[in-house]
Design a protein around this motif. Sequence first.
Motif, PDB file in Angstrom:
ATOM      1  N   ILE A   1       0.842  -1.197   0.000  1.00 36.69           N
ATOM      2  CA  ILE A   1       0.000   0.000   0.000  1.00 36.69           C
ATOM      3  C   ILE A   1       0.878   1.248   0.000  1.00 36.69           C
ATOM      4  O   ILE A   1       0.608   2.209  -0.733  1.00 36.69           O
ATOM      5  CB  ILE A   1      -0.970  -0.016   1.206  1.00 36.69           C
ATOM      6  N   GLN A   2       1.948   1.243   0.783  1.00 32.72           N
ATOM      7  CA  GLN A   2       2.873   2.381   0.826  1.00 32.72           C
ATOM      8  C   GLN A   2       3.518   2.613  -0.535  1.00 32.72           C
ATOM      9  O   GLN A   2       3.633   3.759  -0.987  1.00 32.72           O
ATOM     10  CB  GLN A   2       3.958   2.158   1.877  1.00 32.72           C
ATOM     11  N   ILE A   3       3.945   1.540  -1.202  1.00 32.11           N
ATOM     12  CA  ILE A   3       4.572   1.658  -2.523  1.00 32.11           C
ATOM     13  C   ILE A   3       3.593   2.275  -3.510  1.00 32.11           C
ATOM     14  O   ILE A   3       3.936   3.195  -4.258  1.00 32.11           O
ATOM     15  CB  ILE A   3       5.058   0.282  -3.025  1.00 32.11           C
ATOM     16  N   LEU A   4       2.361   1.781  -3.521  1.00 32.11           N
ATOM     17  CA  LEU A   4       1.343   2.314  -4.431  1.00 32.11           C
ATOM     18  C   LEU A   4       1.106   3.802  -4.174  1.00 32.11           C
ATOM     19  O   LEU A   4       1.030   4.596  -5.118  1.00 32.11           O
ATOM     20  CB  LEU A   4       0.031   1.543  -4.291  1.00 32.11           C
TER      21      LEU A   4
ATOM     22  N   ARG B   1       2.503   6.717  -6.650  1.00 32.51           N
ATOM     23  CA  ARG B   1       1.289   7.117  -7.377  1.00 32.51           C
ATOM     24  C   ARG B   1       1.009   6.179  -8.555  1.00 32.51           C
ATOM     25  O   ARG B   1       0.797   6.622  -9.682  1.00 32.51           O
ATOM     26  CB  ARG B   1       1.392   8.561  -7.839  1.00 32.51           C
ATOM     27  N   ILE B   2       1.022   4.899  -8.253  1.00 29.64           N
ATOM     28  CA  ILE B   2       0.672   3.877  -9.235  1.00 29.64           C
ATOM     29  C   ILE B   2      -0.505   3.083  -8.698  1.00 29.64           C
ATOM     30  O   ILE B   2      -0.802   3.135  -7.510  1.00 29.64           O
ATOM     31  CB  ILE B   2       1.873   2.955  -9.580  1.00 29.64           C
ATOM     32  N   SER B   3      -1.185   2.352  -9.578  1.00 32.48           N
ATOM     33  CA  SER B   3      -2.416   1.694  -9.156  1.00 32.48           C
ATOM     34  C   SER B   3      -2.316   0.174  -9.102  1.00 32.48           C
ATOM     35  O   SER B   3      -3.286  -0.490  -8.767  1.00 32.48           O
ATOM     36  CB  SER B   3      -3.566   2.094 -10.080  1.00 32.48           C
ATOM     37  N   GLY B   4      -1.142  -0.384  -9.430  1.00 32.58           N
ATOM     38  CA  GLY B   4      -1.005  -1.832  -9.368  1.00 32.58           C
ATOM     39  C   GLY B   4       0.445  -2.259  -9.422  1.00 32.58           C
ATOM     40  O   GLY B   4       1.305  -1.528  -9.935  1.00 32.58           O
TER      41      GLY B   4
ATOM     42  N   GLY C   1       0.932 -13.091  -9.956  1.00 30.65           N
ATOM     43  CA  GLY C   1      -0.334 -12.383  -9.866  1.00 30.65           C
ATOM     44  C   GLY C   1      -0.105 -10.896  -9.955  1.00 30.65           C
ATOM     45  O   GLY C   1       0.986 -10.443 -10.308  1.00 30.65           O
ATOM     46  N   ILE C   2      -1.123 -10.151  -9.620  1.00 32.54           N
ATOM     47  CA  ILE C   2      -1.021  -8.687  -9.612  1.00 32.54           C
ATOM     48  C   ILE C   2      -1.862  -8.180  -8.457  1.00 32.54           C
ATOM     49  O   ILE C   2      -2.896  -8.757  -8.135  1.00 32.54           O
ATOM     50  CB  ILE C   2      -1.465  -8.099 -10.970  1.00 32.54           C
ATOM     51  N   ILE C   3      -1.379  -7.144  -7.805  1.00 32.18           N
ATOM     52  CA  ILE C   3      -2.159  -6.527  -6.740  1.00 32.18           C
ATOM     53  C   ILE C   3      -2.485  -5.111  -7.188  1.00 32.18           C
ATOM     54  O   ILE C   3      -1.613  -4.383  -7.635  1.00 32.18           O
ATOM     55  CB  ILE C   3      -1.448  -6.555  -5.369  1.00 32.18           C
TER      56      ILE C   3
ATOM     57  N   VAL D   1      -9.110  -4.515 -18.256  1.00 34.02           N
ATOM     58  CA  VAL D   1      -7.994  -4.392 -17.321  1.00 34.02           C
ATOM     59  C   VAL D   1      -7.314  -3.043 -17.526  1.00 34.02           C
ATOM     60  O   VAL D   1      -7.382  -2.458 -18.603  1.00 34.02           O
ATOM     61  CB  VAL D   1      -6.977  -5.550 -17.465  1.00 34.02           C
ATOM     62  N   HIS D   2      -6.662  -2.568 -16.489  1.00 39.56           N
ATOM     63  CA  HIS D   2      -6.028  -1.253 -16.518  1.00 39.56           C
ATOM     64  C   HIS D   2      -4.532  -1.327 -16.767  1.00 39.56           C
ATOM     65  O   HIS D   2      -3.906  -0.310 -17.059  1.00 39.56           O
ATOM     66  CB  HIS D   2      -6.278  -0.517 -15.199  1.00 39.56           C
ATOM     67  N   ARG D   3      -3.967  -2.522 -16.615  1.00 40.01           N
ATOM     68  CA  ARG D   3      -2.529  -2.684 -16.801  1.00 40.01           C
ATOM     69  C   ARG D   3      -2.237  -4.091 -17.288  1.00 40.01           C
ATOM     70  O   ARG D   3      -2.993  -5.020 -16.984  1.00 40.01           O
ATOM     71  CB  ARG D   3      -1.766  -2.380 -15.507  1.00 40.01           C
ATOM     72  N   LEU D   4      -1.155  -4.218 -18.047  1.00 41.03           N
ATOM     73  CA  LEU D   4      -0.719  -5.519 -18.545  1.00 41.03           C
ATOM     74  C   LEU D   4       0.737  -5.737 -18.175  1.00 41.03           C
ATOM     75  O   LEU D   4       1.607  -4.983 -18.630  1.00 41.03           O
ATOM     76  CB  LEU D   4      -0.841  -5.588 -20.075  1.00 41.03           C
TER      77      LEU D   4
END
Length: 152
Positions: free
Chosen positions: A26-29, A33-36, A48-50, A124-127
């Motif tokens: 959560i801190q990294i995101l 300022r990134i969403s995944g 996986g992806i968070i 999806v928002h990111r690949l």
Amino acid sequence: MSKTVADVMSHNPVVVQPETPLQEAIQILAERRISGLPVVDDVGKLLGIISETDLMWQETGVTPPAYIMFLDSVIYLKNPAVYERDLHKALGQTVGEVMSKNPITITPEKTVKQAAQLMHDRNVHRLPVLDAAGQVIGILTRGDVIRAMAAS
């Protein structure tokens, strides 16, 4: 010639591992300022992806599935397995417990147009961008696609 995913992706993305504490992810995101974030094993293979969507369960909680009783039997009106998955996400403490498994991926030689179509079709928002060995070498976001369109 059409731009490829390799031309516009973010190289060497920040990644986390399944045992990474959720608070650290959560801190990294928030700080970057990134969403995944891609979730990788010890050798960099994608597990996986968070994303922000996965983390929303932490704040909102989970509503038990509706059911009816009929002749001493419980009949669920929604799939109870979905409830169990969502509950696990809401109570998870590590990235591995909350991440979405089997994310949609792409390879670097695909065109940006193909990537945009895949993102649209699969919502999806990111690949994550994978090399031939299945290792994460980049990430392509909707923002990257928009910036490529603006540069054309």
